[in-house]
Design a protein around this motif. Structure first.
Motif, PDB file in Angstrom:
ATOM      1  N   MET A   6       0.851  -1.188   0.000  1.00 30.65           N
ATOM      2  CA  MET A   6       0.000   0.000   0.000  1.00 30.65           C
ATOM      3  C   MET A   6       0.891   1.243   0.000  1.00 30.65           C
ATOM      4  SD  MET A   6      -3.213  -1.036   0.237  1.00 30.65           S
ATOM      5  CE  MET A   6      -4.352  -2.176   0.986  1.00 30.65           C
TER       6      MET A   6
ATOM      7  N   ASN B 130     -15.197  -0.132  -0.384  1.00 35.19           N
ATOM      8  CA  ASN B 130     -15.077  -1.437  -1.041  1.00 35.19           C
ATOM      9  C   ASN B 130     -15.677  -1.420  -2.437  1.00 35.19           C
ATOM     10  OD1 ASN B 130     -13.680  -2.781   0.988  1.00 35.19           O
ATOM     11  ND2 ASN B 130     -15.566  -3.334   2.057  1.00 35.19           N
TER      12      ASN B 130
ATOM     13  N   TYR C  27     -13.167   1.162  -4.596  1.00 31.44           N
ATOM     14  CA  TYR C  27     -11.764   0.788  -4.815  1.00 31.44           C
ATOM     15  C   TYR C  27     -11.521  -0.714  -4.842  1.00 31.44           C
ATOM     16  CZ  TYR C  27     -11.449   5.658  -3.546  1.00 31.44           C
ATOM     17  OH  TYR C  27     -11.643   7.010  -3.497  1.00 31.44           O
ATOM     18  N   GLY C  28     -12.474  -1.492  -4.361  1.00 33.92           N
ATOM     19  CA  GLY C  28     -12.311  -2.944  -4.310  1.00 33.92           C
ATOM     20  C   GLY C  28     -11.709  -3.382  -2.983  1.00 33.92           C
ATOM     21  N   ARG C  29     -12.178  -4.521  -2.500  1.00 37.70           N
ATOM     22  CA  ARG C  29     -11.648  -5.064  -1.241  1.00 37.70           C
ATOM     23  C   ARG C  29     -10.165  -5.368  -1.399  1.00 37.70           C
ATOM     24  NH1 ARG C  29     -15.624  -6.689   2.417  1.00 37.70           N
ATOM     25  NH2 ARG C  29     -17.687  -6.799   1.489  1.00 37.70           N
ATOM     26  N   GLY C  30      -9.415  -5.027  -0.382  1.00 35.63           N
ATOM     27  CA  GLY C  30      -7.987  -5.308  -0.395  1.00 35.63           C
ATOM     28  C   GLY C  30      -7.145  -4.274  -1.120  1.00 35.63           C
ATOM     29  N   ASN C  31      -7.782  -3.276  -1.725  1.00 35.15           N
ATOM     30  CA  ASN C  31      -7.035  -2.237  -2.440  1.00 35.15           C
ATOM     31  C   ASN C  31      -6.869  -0.970  -1.617  1.00 35.15           C
ATOM     32  OD1 ASN C  31      -6.705  -3.794  -4.759  1.00 35.15           O
ATOM     33  ND2 ASN C  31      -8.704  -3.194  -5.522  1.00 35.15           N
ATOM     34  N   TRP C  32      -7.399  -0.963  -0.408  1.00 32.83           N
ATOM     35  CA  TRP C  32      -7.321   0.210   0.455  1.00 32.83           C
ATOM     36  C   TRP C  32      -7.319  -0.239   1.910  1.00 32.83           C
ATOM     37  CZ3 TRP C  32     -11.008   1.367   4.094  1.00 32.83           C
ATOM     38  CH2 TRP C  32     -12.168   0.596   4.045  1.00 32.83           C
TER      39      TRP C  32
ATOM     40  N   PHE D 222      -3.588   3.170  -0.167  1.00 33.77           N
ATOM     41  CA  PHE D 222      -4.132   2.589  -1.389  1.00 33.77           C
ATOM     42  C   PHE D 222      -3.034   1.897  -2.179  1.00 33.77           C
ATOM     43  CE2 PHE D 222      -6.720   6.119  -0.125  1.00 33.77           C
ATOM     44  CZ  PHE D 222      -8.017   5.667  -0.311  1.00 33.77           C
ATOM     45  N   LYS D 223      -3.419   0.903  -2.965  1.00 36.45           N
ATOM     46  CA  LYS D 223      -2.450   0.197  -3.806  1.00 36.45           C
ATOM     47  C   LYS D 223      -2.087   0.999  -5.049  1.00 36.45           C
ATOM     48  CE  LYS D 223      -3.222  -4.586  -2.539  1.00 36.45           C
ATOM     49  NZ  LYS D 223      -3.548  -5.924  -3.018  1.00 36.45           N
ATOM     50  N   ARG D 224      -3.043   1.773  -5.557  1.00 33.16           N
ATOM     51  CA  ARG D 224      -2.792   2.498  -6.811  1.00 33.16           C
ATOM     52  C   ARG D 224      -2.837   4.001  -6.585  1.00 33.16           C
ATOM     53  NH1 ARG D 224      -7.027   0.255 -10.960  1.00 33.16           N
ATOM     54  NH2 ARG D 224      -8.283   1.380  -9.463  1.00 33.16           N
TER      55      ARG D 224
ATOM     56  N   ASP E 268      -6.179   5.723  -7.264  1.00 36.28           N
ATOM     57  CA  ASP E 268      -7.181   5.576  -6.211  1.00 36.28           C
ATOM     58  C   ASP E 268      -6.961   6.602  -5.112  1.00 36.28           C
ATOM     59  OD1 ASP E 268      -8.399   3.504  -7.542  1.00 36.28           O
ATOM     60  OD2 ASP E 268      -7.432   1.933  -6.373  1.00 36.28           O
TER      61      ASP E 268
END
Length: 67
Positions: free
Chosen positions: A13, A36, A39-44, A53-55, A58
Motif C-alpha cells: 500500500m 469497497n 476501490y475494491g476489497r484489499g485495495n485500500w 491505497f495500492k494504486r 485511487d
C-alpha cells in the motif's frame, strides 16, 4: 528499525494520505461499504488516521472526494 511486516505493508500500500474524520459507528459501516465498492476489497486500508491505497489513481480520487 521497521519490522518485516511493516516493510511488506509499505510495498503493498504505497500511496497514502492523512484521514481525520469523526464518524458514528453506522457511518463507518457506510464508509467501508462505499470504499469497497469504489476501490475494491484489499485495495485500500485506513489505520491510525492514514488512508492507504495500492494504486496512485485511487489515492488521487480519494483526496478529490474526501479531503
Amino acid at each position: 528499525m521497521s519490522s518485516l511486516m511493516e516493510d511488506l505493508d509499505e510495498l503493498m500500500m504505497p500511496y497514502r494520505c492523512k484521514f481525520d474524520k469523526a464518524f458514528a459507528p453506522n457511518e463507518w459501516f457506510e464508509f467501508y461499504d462505499w470504499m469497497n465498492k469504489t476501490y475494491g476489497r484489499g485495495n485500500w486500508d485506513i489505520e491510525k488516521n492514514v488512508a492507504r491505497f495500492k494504486r496512485e489513481e485511487d489515492l488521487t480520487l480519494f483526496i478529490l472526494r474526501w479531503l
